[in-house]
Design an enzyme around this catalytic site. Structure first.
Site, PDB file in Angstrom:
ATOM      1  N   SER A 115       0.815  -1.211   0.000  1.00 40.69           N
ATOM      2  CA  SER A 115       0.000   0.000   0.000  1.00 40.69           C
ATOM      3  C   SER A 115       0.851   1.265   0.000  1.00 40.69           C
ATOM      4  O   SER A 115       1.998   1.268   0.468  1.00 40.69           O
ATOM      5  CB  SER A 115      -0.911   0.007   1.224  1.00 40.69           C
ATOM      6  N   GLN A 117       1.775   4.194   1.897  1.00 31.66           N
ATOM      7  CA  GLN A 117       1.730   4.224   3.354  1.00 31.66           C
ATOM      8  C   GLN A 117       2.786   5.138   3.924  1.00 31.66           C
ATOM      9  O   GLN A 117       3.708   5.590   3.239  1.00 31.66           O
ATOM     10  CB  GLN A 117       1.937   2.810   3.902  1.00 31.66           C
ATOM     11  N   HIS A 119       4.595   5.837   8.215  1.00 29.12           N
ATOM     12  CA  HIS A 119       4.629   5.392   9.603  1.00 29.12           C
ATOM     13  C   HIS A 119       4.678   6.614  10.509  1.00 29.12           C
ATOM     14  O   HIS A 119       5.354   7.599  10.194  1.00 29.12           O
ATOM     15  CB  HIS A 119       5.838   4.486   9.854  1.00 29.12           C
ATOM     16  N   LYS A 142       8.012   3.847  13.852  1.00 29.26           N
ATOM     17  CA  LYS A 142       8.460   2.742  13.017  1.00 29.26           C
ATOM     18  C   LYS A 142       9.364   3.207  11.875  1.00 29.26           C
ATOM     19  O   LYS A 142       9.068   2.974  10.704  1.00 29.26           O
ATOM     20  CB  LYS A 142       7.248   1.992  12.448  1.00 29.26           C
ATOM     21  N   GLU A 144      12.227   2.684   9.296  1.00 30.86           N
ATOM     22  CA  GLU A 144      12.604   1.384   8.760  1.00 30.86           C
ATOM     23  C   GLU A 144      13.645   1.508   7.657  1.00 30.86           C
ATOM     24  O   GLU A 144      13.762   2.550   6.993  1.00 30.86           O
ATOM     25  CB  GLU A 144      11.373   0.637   8.235  1.00 30.86           C
ATOM     26  N   HIS A 284       5.652   5.970   1.100  1.00 29.96           N
ATOM     27  CA  HIS A 284       6.375   4.953   0.336  1.00 29.96           C
ATOM     28  C   HIS A 284       5.458   3.782   0.014  1.00 29.96           C
ATOM     29  O   HIS A 284       4.369   3.638   0.588  1.00 29.96           O
ATOM     30  CB  HIS A 284       7.602   4.456   1.102  1.00 29.96           C
ATOM     31  N   ARG A 303      -2.278   3.752   5.984  1.00 30.87           N
ATOM     32  CA  ARG A 303      -2.433   3.430   4.562  1.00 30.87           C
ATOM     33  C   ARG A 303      -3.413   4.384   3.877  1.00 30.87           C
ATOM     34  O   ARG A 303      -4.335   4.882   4.511  1.00 30.87           O
ATOM     35  CB  ARG A 303      -2.935   1.996   4.390  1.00 30.87           C
ATOM     36  N   LYS A 309      -7.040  -3.025   2.501  1.00 30.02           N
ATOM     37  CA  LYS A 309      -7.128  -2.834   3.943  1.00 30.02           C
ATOM     38  C   LYS A 309      -7.675  -1.437   4.264  1.00 30.02           C
ATOM     39  O   LYS A 309      -7.882  -0.609   3.389  1.00 30.02           O
ATOM     40  CB  LYS A 309      -5.753  -3.021   4.584  1.00 30.02           C
TER      41      LYS A 309
END
Length: 431
Positions: A115, A117, A119, A142, A144, A284, A303, A309
């Site tokens: 998706s 999205q 964080h 989060k 990453e 991203h 998302r 979702k």
């Protein structure tokens, strides 16, 4: 008589099936699960194996191979010396004293785009967790990092403003999906020499919000027209670099507004060993390939497109940084690691984790000095052994995952003609 705690031992990761994962034995996740003989794992040829989790996150914690009923977190809570005093002190709010690692280590096998999205940062994560605990299940941020282990493609961060403006001018279907006043204002301000200025960020936010909140009656027909034009070979020179991406996303998610993000976000194509880092508020979407992913211990995802979702468009729009840049901003370049000959270091600008990539040629070996914090490692190719102190060596092979306690100096040895490849995530707090 007390039993001496062994600082290096194998753990059992968990596999996750998501719609975007690679199918059956084509997935690195499934391959690693089979080759390492994860207890209870049975390969299903038609299942989508998307992620391998290695760590202490309560949603899917790792267990000890020597005691399948004990979680890694509970064992570390009983033996805090394996985490180390400095790490426990630094990450006490993240539950380090209860055996929780400050990072979560994963393998991702991406067969279909994830998706659009972002964080949340720590403050936003706490707020969202309090307001929607069934959606945002923890209160941690989060950040990453993704390291490619096969050719890998992704959308990451906003394109430079002039590039977005060029797409608005060359792609009438994209422009027609946005209110003219917003598009016209953006094109004018895109020529600013200060893309990070407040007015420039506001214009980018307005444009992106207009895209992500566009009504199907406005954009769906335009998206169909765009795909038809591309299918007939009618792309302009400006559009040529995203034609393939647009057609791929449209095939996977027909009629989804997220397809238009190809004209707003950087499209990167990475070779094995290349890495990107995404901090809080960076939009991203991973598109294809296999990666090693490391993040702060969280499962929070906001998302807004390319997904069946729950979409949380308002919080995604509100939480972005709106920093427009070349994709090189997100790259993490590997650096030497101490005096090791066959290891490189990926060190993003956060305290929760760093990652080492070890590539030991057949019959060779590599030494790692002690690290003050805990590590989790996975063998991605080959087989060999680990030795430390006077202990008996630990035999390791492709797909196996092992924990390394704080302060343990190691030597890796390749056991055959093929190279032994290992990724090792760790936290090391200095001072």
């Amino acid at each position: 008589m007390s039993t001496e705690v062994v600082p290096v031992f194998k753990i059992i990761p968990t596999t996750q099936k998501y719609d975007w994962g690679k199918i059956g034995s084509s997935s690195k996740v499934a391959q690693f699960a089979v080759s390492s003989k994860i207890p209870g794992f049975t390969l299903e040829s038609h299942s989508s194996y998307a992620e391998l989790w290695m760590g202490t996150h309560p949603s899917s914690p790792s267990h000890l191979l020597s005691d399948v009923n004990q979680t890694l977190a509970s064992y570390l809570a009983s033996h805090p010396e394996l985490i180390g005093e400095k790490v426990i002190s630094r990450f006490k709010d993240a539950g380090a004293s209860e055996g929780n690692l400050p990072f979560l280590f994963k393998i991702l096998a991406i067969g279909k785009a994830l998706s659009i999205q972002t964080h949340p940062d720590k403050a936003t994560a706490e707020k969202l967790h309090k307001e929607q605990p069934t959606v945002y299940k923890d209160a941690n941020h989060k950040p990453e990092m993704a390291i490619a282990i096969t050719p890998f493609t992704a959308l990451c961060g906003f394109l430079p403003l002039p590039k977005i403006a060029a797409y608005l001018s060359s792609t009438p279907e994209f422009a027609a999906s946005i209110p003219p006043s917003i598009a016209e204002k953006f094109i004018v301000i895109s020529q600013s020499p200060n893309p990070s200025g407040p007015a420039e960020k506001a214009a980018l936010k307005d444009l992106f919000a207009a895209v992500m909140t566009a009504q199907p009656a406005l954009f769906a027909n335009q998206l169909d027209k765009l795909v038809q034009r591309y299918t007939n070979g009618g792309e302009t020179d400006t559009e040529r670099d995203v034609k393939e991406l647009v057609l791929t996303l449209y095939t996977q998610f027909p009629g989804d507004i997220g397809v238009f993000c190809a004209f707003v976000l950087n499209y990167v194509k990475m070779s094995p060993g290349e890495a990107i880092f995404l901090s809080a508020g960076e939009p991203h979407a991973y598109i294809s390939g296999d990666i090693v992913e490391t993040m702060a211990t969280s499962d929070n995802v906001i998302r807004a497109g390319l997904t069946p979702k729950l979409r949380d468009v308002p919080n995604l729009i509100a939480g972005l940084t709106y920093e427009a840049s070349e994709p090189s901003k997100h790259l993490v370049r590997p650096a030497p690691f101490h005096h090791a000959q066959h290891t490189v270091l990926y060190d993003p600008p956060i305290p929760e984790f760093s990652v080492l990539r070890v590539e030991v040629k057949g019959g060779d070996h590599e030494a790692h000095p002690p690290i003050e914090g805990p590590s989790v490692a996975i063998v991605t190719e080959g087989y060999g052994r680990i030795t430390w102190g006077d202990a008996d060596p630990l035999e390791i092979r492709k797909g196996e995952v092992f924990f390394i306690g704080a302060g343990a100096g190691l030597q890796f040895s390749s056991g055959g003609g093929d190279a032994l490849n290992i990724y090792r995530a760790y936290v090391d707090v200095h001072g």
